[in-house]
Design an enzyme around this catalytic site. Structure first.
Site, PDB file in Angstrom:
ATOM      1  N   ASP A  33       7.978  95.668  80.073  1.00  0.00           N
ATOM      2  CA  ASP A  33       8.824  94.725  79.343  1.00  0.00           C
ATOM      3  C   ASP A  33       8.016  93.485  78.976  1.00  0.00           C
ATOM      4  O   ASP A  33       7.218  92.985  79.764  1.00  0.00           O
ATOM      5  CB  ASP A  33      10.042  94.330  80.202  1.00  0.00           C
ATOM      6  CG  ASP A  33      11.143  93.708  79.372  1.00  0.00           C
ATOM      7  OD1 ASP A  33      12.179  94.371  79.166  1.00  0.00           O
ATOM      8  OD2 ASP A  33      10.972  92.554  78.914  1.00  0.00           O
ATOM      9  N   ILE A  34       8.231  92.988  77.781  1.00  0.00           N
ATOM     10  CA  ILE A  34       7.487  91.833  77.281  1.00  0.00           C
ATOM     11  C   ILE A  34       7.878  90.547  78.027  1.00  0.00           C
ATOM     12  O   ILE A  34       7.108  89.586  78.052  1.00  0.00           O
ATOM     13  CB  ILE A  34       7.715  91.686  75.749  1.00  0.00           C
ATOM     14  CG1 ILE A  34       6.561  90.968  75.093  1.00  0.00           C
ATOM     15  CG2 ILE A  34       9.049  91.045  75.436  1.00  0.00           C
ATOM     16  CD1 ILE A  34       6.561  91.066  73.577  1.00  0.00           C
ATOM     17  N   ASN A  91      21.732  98.645  80.083  1.00  0.00           N
ATOM     18  CA  ASN A  91      22.712  97.791  79.420  1.00  0.00           C
ATOM     19  C   ASN A  91      23.263  98.550  78.219  1.00  0.00           C
ATOM     20  O   ASN A  91      22.492  99.124  77.446  1.00  0.00           O
ATOM     21  CB  ASN A  91      22.060  96.483  78.967  1.00  0.00           C
ATOM     22  CG  ASN A  91      21.589  95.646  80.132  1.00  0.00           C
ATOM     23  OD1 ASN A  91      22.271  95.537  81.138  1.00  0.00           O
ATOM     24  ND2 ASN A  91      20.406  95.064  80.011  1.00  0.00           N
ATOM     25  N   GLU A  99      20.467  94.295  74.042  1.00  0.00           N
ATOM     26  CA  GLU A  99      19.887  93.549  72.918  1.00  0.00           C
ATOM     27  C   GLU A  99      19.199  94.463  71.911  1.00  0.00           C
ATOM     28  O   GLU A  99      19.224  94.193  70.717  1.00  0.00           O
ATOM     29  CB  GLU A  99      18.879  92.511  73.444  1.00  0.00           C
ATOM     30  CG  GLU A  99      19.549  91.372  74.192  1.00  0.00           C
ATOM     31  CD  GLU A  99      18.546  90.444  74.855  1.00  0.00           C
ATOM     32  OE1 GLU A  99      17.324  90.644  74.658  1.00  0.00           O
ATOM     33  OE2 GLU A  99      18.997  89.540  75.576  1.00  0.00           O
ATOM     34  N   VAL A 100      18.532  95.490  72.415  1.00  0.00           N
ATOM     35  CA  VAL A 100      17.780  96.379  71.524  1.00  0.00           C
ATOM     36  C   VAL A 100      18.562  97.684  71.355  1.00  0.00           C
ATOM     37  O   VAL A 100      18.825  98.385  72.337  1.00  0.00           O
ATOM     38  CB  VAL A 100      16.369  96.657  72.086  1.00  0.00           C
ATOM     39  CG1 VAL A 100      15.612  97.603  71.161  1.00  0.00           C
ATOM     40  CG2 VAL A 100      15.598  95.348  72.263  1.00  0.00           C
ATOM     41  N   HIS A 104      17.561 102.633  76.349  1.00  0.00           N
ATOM     42  CA  HIS A 104      16.446 102.394  77.283  1.00  0.00           C
ATOM     43  C   HIS A 104      16.965 102.174  78.686  1.00  0.00           C
ATOM     44  O   HIS A 104      18.056 101.645  78.883  1.00  0.00           O
ATOM     45  CB  HIS A 104      15.595 101.194  76.846  1.00  0.00           C
ATOM     46  CG  HIS A 104      16.367  99.946  76.547  1.00  0.00           C
ATOM     47  ND1 HIS A 104      17.053  99.763  75.374  1.00  0.00           N
ATOM     48  CD2 HIS A 104      16.571  98.827  77.275  1.00  0.00           C
ATOM     49  CE1 HIS A 104      17.640  98.575  75.384  1.00  0.00           C
ATOM     50  NE2 HIS A 104      17.372  97.989  76.544  1.00  0.00           N
ATOM     51  N   HIS A 106      15.863 100.259  82.178  1.00  0.00           N
ATOM     52  CA  HIS A 106      14.976  99.291  82.821  1.00  0.00           C
ATOM     53  C   HIS A 106      14.640  99.796  84.224  1.00  0.00           C
ATOM     54  O   HIS A 106      15.541 100.218  84.962  1.00  0.00           O
ATOM     55  CB  HIS A 106      15.669  97.937  82.993  1.00  0.00           C
ATOM     56  CG  HIS A 106      16.055  97.236  81.737  1.00  0.00           C
ATOM     57  ND1 HIS A 106      15.362  96.149  81.237  1.00  0.00           N
ATOM     58  CD2 HIS A 106      17.075  97.449  80.870  1.00  0.00           C
ATOM     59  CE1 HIS A 106      15.951  95.715  80.132  1.00  0.00           C
ATOM     60  NE2 HIS A 106      16.989  96.488  79.884  1.00  0.00           N
TER      61      HIS A 106
HETATM   62  P1  5GP Z   1      18.391  95.040  76.740  1.00  0.00           P
HETATM   63  O1  5GP Z   1      18.984  93.682  76.877  1.00  0.00           O
HETATM   64  O2  5GP Z   1      18.553  95.586  75.358  1.00  0.00           O
HETATM   65  O3  5GP Z   1      18.830  95.987  77.825  1.00  0.00           O
HETATM   66  O4  5GP Z   1      16.842  94.860  77.021  1.00  0.00           O
HETATM   67  C1  5GP Z   1      15.885  94.742  76.023  1.00  0.00           C
HETATM   68  C2  5GP Z   1      14.566  94.430  76.696  1.00  0.00           C
HETATM   69  O5  5GP Z   1      13.547  94.615  75.756  1.00  0.00           O
HETATM   70  C3  5GP Z   1      14.462  92.989  77.190  1.00  0.00           C
HETATM   71  O6  5GP Z   1      14.198  92.997  78.602  1.00  0.00           O
HETATM   72  C4  5GP Z   1      13.298  92.416  76.392  1.00  0.00           C
HETATM   73  O7  5GP Z   1      12.476  91.541  77.135  1.00  0.00           O
HETATM   74  C5  5GP Z   1      12.543  93.664  75.953  1.00  0.00           C
HETATM   75  N1  5GP Z   1      11.839  93.537  74.692  1.00  0.00           N
HETATM   76  C6  5GP Z   1      12.317  93.016  73.533  1.00  0.00           C
HETATM   77  N2  5GP Z   1      11.388  93.096  72.560  1.00  0.00           N
HETATM   78  C7  5GP Z   1      10.302  93.697  73.129  1.00  0.00           C
HETATM   79  C8  5GP Z   1       9.022  94.055  72.614  1.00  0.00           C
HETATM   80  O8  5GP Z   1       8.684  93.851  71.455  1.00  0.00           O
HETATM   81  N3  5GP Z   1       8.165  94.645  73.494  1.00  0.00           N
HETATM   82  C9  5GP Z   1       8.499  94.906  74.793  1.00  0.00           C
HETATM   83  N4  5GP Z   1       7.573  95.486  75.554  1.00  0.00           N
HETATM   84  N5  5GP Z   1       9.704  94.573  75.294  1.00  0.00           N
HETATM   85  C10 5GP Z   1      10.588  93.975  74.469  1.00  0.00           C
END
Ligand code: 5GP
Length: 120
Positions: A33-34, A91, A99-100, A104, A106
């Site tokens: 994760d970034i 999530n 968010e994405v 996925h 985690h």
């Molecule tokens: P969500 O909230 O969708 O479950 O988690 C999305 C995750 O993707 C977040 O923890 C965020 O830090 C990670 N993320 C967002 N953009 C990028 C990216 O460009 N590269 C990587 N490696 N992680 C990302």
């Protein structure tokens, strides 16, 4: 919700955006994760175009589901967190804080993670 092929993880899958890759097989890609929330914070994504766990669990083939679930376990063991324990978290949608919009999981680990969810 229709799949948006311009989401950031779709771009990572196509190699248009770099990632810190941890593992890849026919069904999945794992990368760090970034913005890590724990000493180990790795994301595992299926290669198929699925918006969310809801979409994946309904529409993915048995081979995709098996391959992906096995990959999550494999990645955790490869990261060295399986023995001490870790958290796998998904999530889903707006209330889930997703968010994405590409499915996925985690993987958090590397320390005792505390309560499962923050009470508000
Ligand atoms: P969500 O909230 O969708 O479950 O988690 C999305 C995750 O993707 C977040 O923890 C965020 O830090 C990670 N993320 C967002 N953009 C990028 C990216 O460009 N590269 C990587 N490696 N992680 C990302």
């Amino acid at each position: 919700m229709a799949y948006d092929s311009e989401n950031i993880f779709a771009k990572i899958l196509r190699g248009e955006i770099p990632c810190d890759k941890v593992y890849e097989d026919d069904w999945s890609l794992a990368f760090n994760d970034i913005n890590p929330q724990a000493p180990i914070h790795t994301l595992v994504i299926p290669k198929g175009a699925y918006v969310s766990w809801d979409d994946f669990s309904e529409a993915a083939s048995a081979d995709e589901i098996t391959g992906f679930v096995r990959a999550v376990g494999h990645v955790a063991r490869e990261l060295g967190v399986a023995e001490a324990g870790y958290r796998a978290l998904v999530n889903i949608g707006a209330n889930g804080g997703q968010e994405v919009p590409h499915m996925h999981v985690h993987i958090f680990g590397g320390k005792a993670l505390g309560p499962m969810i923050t009470k508000t």
